[in-house]
Design a protein around this motif. Structure first.
Motif, PDB file in Angstrom:
ATOM      1  N   GLN A   4       0.730  -1.110  -0.035  1.00  0.00           N
ATOM      2  CA  GLN A   4      -0.023   0.033  -0.006  1.00  0.00           C
ATOM      3  C   GLN A   4       0.897   1.231   0.126  1.00  0.00           C
ATOM      4  OE1 GLN A   4      -2.662  -0.076   3.343  1.00  0.00           O
ATOM      5  NE2 GLN A   4      -3.839  -2.000   2.443  1.00  0.00           N
ATOM      6  N   LYS A   5       1.966   1.273   0.561  1.00  0.00           N
ATOM      7  CA  LYS A   5       2.829   2.454   0.840  1.00  0.00           C
ATOM      8  C   LYS A   5       3.539   2.737  -0.460  1.00  0.00           C
ATOM      9  CE  LYS A   5       7.086   4.076   3.083  1.00  0.00           C
ATOM     10  NZ  LYS A   5       8.457   3.890   3.695  1.00  0.00           N
ATOM     11  N   TYR A   6       4.028   1.573  -1.402  1.00  0.00           N
ATOM     12  CA  TYR A   6       4.286   1.875  -2.534  1.00  0.00           C
ATOM     13  C   TYR A   6       3.310   2.382  -3.481  1.00  0.00           C
ATOM     14  CZ  TYR A   6       6.073   0.763  -7.484  1.00  0.00           C
ATOM     15  OH  TYR A   6       6.456   0.967  -8.664  1.00  0.00           O
ATOM     16  N   ILE A   7       2.165   1.879  -3.719  1.00  0.00           N
ATOM     17  CA  ILE A   7       1.063   2.478  -4.512  1.00  0.00           C
ATOM     18  C   ILE A   7       0.663   3.734  -3.914  1.00  0.00           C
ATOM     19  CG2 ILE A   7      -1.390   2.248  -5.016  1.00  0.00           C
ATOM     20  CD1 ILE A   7      -0.634  -0.866  -5.145  1.00  0.00           C
ATOM     21  N   ASN A   8       0.604   4.203  -2.650  1.00  0.00           N
ATOM     22  CA  ASN A   8       0.453   5.759  -2.311  1.00  0.00           C
ATOM     23  C   ASN A   8       1.544   6.594  -2.707  1.00  0.00           C
ATOM     24  OD1 ASN A   8      -1.899   4.714  -0.885  1.00  0.00           O
ATOM     25  ND2 ASN A   8      -1.267   4.430   0.828  1.00  0.00           N
ATOM     26  N   GLU A   9       2.631   6.220  -2.542  1.00  0.00           N
ATOM     27  CA  GLU A   9       3.874   7.102  -2.905  1.00  0.00           C
ATOM     28  C   GLU A   9       3.793   7.250  -4.478  1.00  0.00           C
ATOM     29  OE1 GLU A   9       7.379   4.804  -1.419  1.00  0.00           O
ATOM     30  OE2 GLU A   9       7.064   5.627   0.512  1.00  0.00           O
ATOM     31  N   LEU A  10       3.799   5.974  -5.026  1.00  0.00           N
ATOM     32  CA  LEU A  10       3.375   6.322  -6.704  1.00  0.00           C
ATOM     33  C   LEU A  10       2.362   7.180  -7.133  1.00  0.00           C
ATOM     34  CD1 LEU A  10       4.410   5.256  -9.551  1.00  0.00           C
ATOM     35  CD2 LEU A  10       2.803   3.232  -9.161  1.00  0.00           C
ATOM     36  N   THR A  11       1.203   7.185  -6.371  1.00  0.00           N
ATOM     37  CA  THR A  11      -0.017   8.069  -6.533  1.00  0.00           C
ATOM     38  C   THR A  11       0.523   9.488  -6.147  1.00  0.00           C
ATOM     39  OG1 THR A  11      -1.499   6.459  -5.906  1.00  0.00           O
ATOM     40  CG2 THR A  11      -2.443   8.598  -5.940  1.00  0.00           C
ATOM     41  N   TYR A  12       1.130   9.589  -5.098  1.00  0.00           N
ATOM     42  CA  TYR A  12       1.720  11.055  -4.866  1.00  0.00           C
ATOM     43  C   TYR A  12       2.466  11.552  -5.967  1.00  0.00           C
ATOM     44  CZ  TYR A  12       3.712  14.766  -2.090  1.00  0.00           C
ATOM     45  OH  TYR A  12       4.247  16.130  -1.539  1.00  0.00           O
ATOM     46  N   LYS A  13       3.386  10.880  -6.425  1.00  0.00           N
ATOM     47  CA  LYS A  13       4.173  11.194  -7.683  1.00  0.00           C
ATOM     48  C   LYS A  13       3.455  11.495  -8.867  1.00  0.00           C
ATOM     49  CE  LYS A  13       8.336   8.794  -5.846  1.00  0.00           C
ATOM     50  NZ  LYS A  13       9.196   7.512  -6.090  1.00  0.00           N
ATOM     51  N   ILE A  14       2.460  10.837  -9.342  1.00  0.00           N
ATOM     52  CA  ILE A  14       1.605  11.061 -10.526  1.00  0.00           C
ATOM     53  C   ILE A  14       0.976  12.218 -10.170  1.00  0.00           C
ATOM     54  CG2 ILE A  14      -0.315  10.179 -11.693  1.00  0.00           C
ATOM     55  CD1 ILE A  14       0.589   7.312 -10.933  1.00  0.00           C
ATOM     56  N   THR A  15       0.515  12.750  -8.961  1.00  0.00           N
ATOM     57  CA  THR A  15      -0.339  13.677  -8.979  1.00  0.00           C
ATOM     58  C   THR A  15       0.750  14.869  -8.940  1.00  0.00           C
ATOM     59  OG1 THR A  15      -1.847  12.557  -7.360  1.00  0.00           O
ATOM     60  CG2 THR A  15      -1.682  14.842  -7.167  1.00  0.00           C
ATOM     61  N   LYS A 130      -8.640  -5.066  -3.510  1.00  0.00           N
ATOM     62  CA  LYS A 130      -7.221  -5.437  -3.885  1.00  0.00           C
ATOM     63  C   LYS A 130      -6.330  -4.619  -3.131  1.00  0.00           C
ATOM     64  CE  LYS A 130      -4.300  -6.947  -7.421  1.00  0.00           C
ATOM     65  NZ  LYS A 130      -4.404  -7.943  -8.881  1.00  0.00           N
ATOM     66  N   PHE A 131      -6.415  -3.320  -3.110  1.00  0.00           N
ATOM     67  CA  PHE A 131      -5.464  -2.380  -2.406  1.00  0.00           C
ATOM     68  C   PHE A 131      -5.638  -2.882  -0.913  1.00  0.00           C
ATOM     69  CE2 PHE A 131      -4.688   1.333  -0.052  1.00  0.00           C
ATOM     70  CZ  PHE A 131      -3.524   1.752  -0.535  1.00  0.00           C
ATOM     71  N   ARG A 132      -6.762  -2.815  -0.401  1.00  0.00           N
ATOM     72  CA  ARG A 132      -6.944  -3.135   1.136  1.00  0.00           C
ATOM     73  C   ARG A 132      -6.161  -4.520   1.592  1.00  0.00           C
ATOM     74  NH1 ARG A 132     -11.716  -1.517  -0.658  1.00  0.00           N
ATOM     75  NH2 ARG A 132     -12.283   0.753  -0.118  1.00  0.00           N
ATOM     76  N   GLU A 133      -6.137  -5.304   0.577  1.00  0.00           N
ATOM     77  CA  GLU A 133      -5.519  -6.908   0.802  1.00  0.00           C
ATOM     78  C   GLU A 133      -3.874  -6.702   0.812  1.00  0.00           C
ATOM     79  OE1 GLU A 133      -7.509  -9.220  -1.988  1.00  0.00           O
ATOM     80  OE2 GLU A 133      -9.303  -9.362  -0.804  1.00  0.00           O
ATOM     81  N   LEU A 134      -3.361  -5.722   0.150  1.00  0.00           N
ATOM     82  CA  LEU A 134      -1.975  -5.787   0.189  1.00  0.00           C
ATOM     83  C   LEU A 134      -1.399  -5.219   1.554  1.00  0.00           C
ATOM     84  CD1 LEU A 134      -1.577  -3.510  -3.032  1.00  0.00           C
ATOM     85  CD2 LEU A 134      -0.872  -5.789  -2.672  1.00  0.00           C
ATOM     86  N   PRO A 135      -0.069  -5.781   1.605  1.00  0.00           N
ATOM     87  CA  PRO A 135       0.581  -5.198   2.936  1.00  0.00           C
ATOM     88  C   PRO A 135       0.663  -3.905   2.921  1.00  0.00           C
ATOM     89  CG  PRO A 135       2.048  -6.768   1.635  1.00  0.00           C
ATOM     90  CD  PRO A 135       0.717  -6.751   0.778  1.00  0.00           C
ATOM     91  N   LYS A 136       0.617  -3.439   4.277  1.00  0.00           N
ATOM     92  CA  LYS A 136       0.786  -1.868   4.436  1.00  0.00           C
ATOM     93  C   LYS A 136       2.274  -1.426   4.082  1.00  0.00           C
ATOM     94  CE  LYS A 136      -2.548  -1.247   7.914  1.00  0.00           C
ATOM     95  NZ  LYS A 136      -3.819  -1.138   7.008  1.00  0.00           N
ATOM     96  N   GLY A 137       3.255  -2.131   4.437  1.00  0.00           N
ATOM     97  CA  GLY A 137       4.663  -1.680   4.056  1.00  0.00           C
ATOM     98  C   GLY A 137       5.145  -0.451   4.920  1.00  0.00           C
ATOM     99  N   TYR A 138       4.547  -0.177   6.008  1.00  0.00           N
ATOM    100  CA  TYR A 138       5.044   0.793   6.741  1.00  0.00           C
ATOM    101  C   TYR A 138       5.862   0.297   7.741  1.00  0.00           C
ATOM    102  CZ  TYR A 138       1.424   3.645   4.412  1.00  0.00           C
ATOM    103  OH  TYR A 138       0.699   4.188   3.670  1.00  0.00           O
TER     104      TYR A 138
END
Length: 138
Positions: A4-15, A130-138
């Motif tokens: 989830q952390k990786y995807i959130n960071e990716l989203t932040y960069k795209i934004t 699918k996102f909710r099921e991913l490990p948080k990664g924090y």
């Protein structure tokens, strides 16, 4: 491993890149122009970007060619739908949520370039189970 952390960071960069495009071009252009510029900027920065990818529909074994196309798919994880509309409507959100479901992707980003500030008013994110099921990664 995708988290989830990786995807959130990716989203932040795209934004952030969408904000760069918006600052440079301003509001009022066609959606296709923003799409090309954002895709170009993402690719320049090492992201894998697919544009106008067809979204397949399978209904109980029936494969439909409905000519649905998403705007951007980044790193095969995040669907980015771009708009240039005065107001984001529920149908725009529903479109992105449907694409997420049909392609089984964890997160979507809806960006409206017809605004004064993308960060405050021009973007919305959506996550799937699918996102909710991913490990948080924090």
């Amino acid at each position: 491993m995708i988290t989830q952390k990786y995807i959130n960071e990716l989203t932040y960069k795209i934004t952030g890149f969408a904000i760069e495009v918006h600052k440079e071009l301003g509001p009022g252009l066609l959606e296709s122009i923003y799409e090309k510029c954002l895709a170009h900027l993402l690719k320049q920065n090492g992201f894998e970007v697919s544009q106008q990818q067809i979204v397949p529909i399978n209904f109980r074994g029936l494969k439909l060619n409905a000519d649905l196309k998403l705007d951007l798919l980044v790193n095969n994880l995040i669907i980015v739908e771009l708009k240039t509309v005065e107001t984001i409507l529920p149908i725009h959100e529903a479109q992105l949520l449907t694409y997420l479901k049909l392609l089984d992707k964890p997160k979507g980003l809806l960006v409206n370039f017809y605004c004064t500030n993308i960060w405050r008013e021009g973007q919305k994110t959506f996550v799937t189970e699918k996102f909710r099921e991913l490990p948080k990664g924090y």
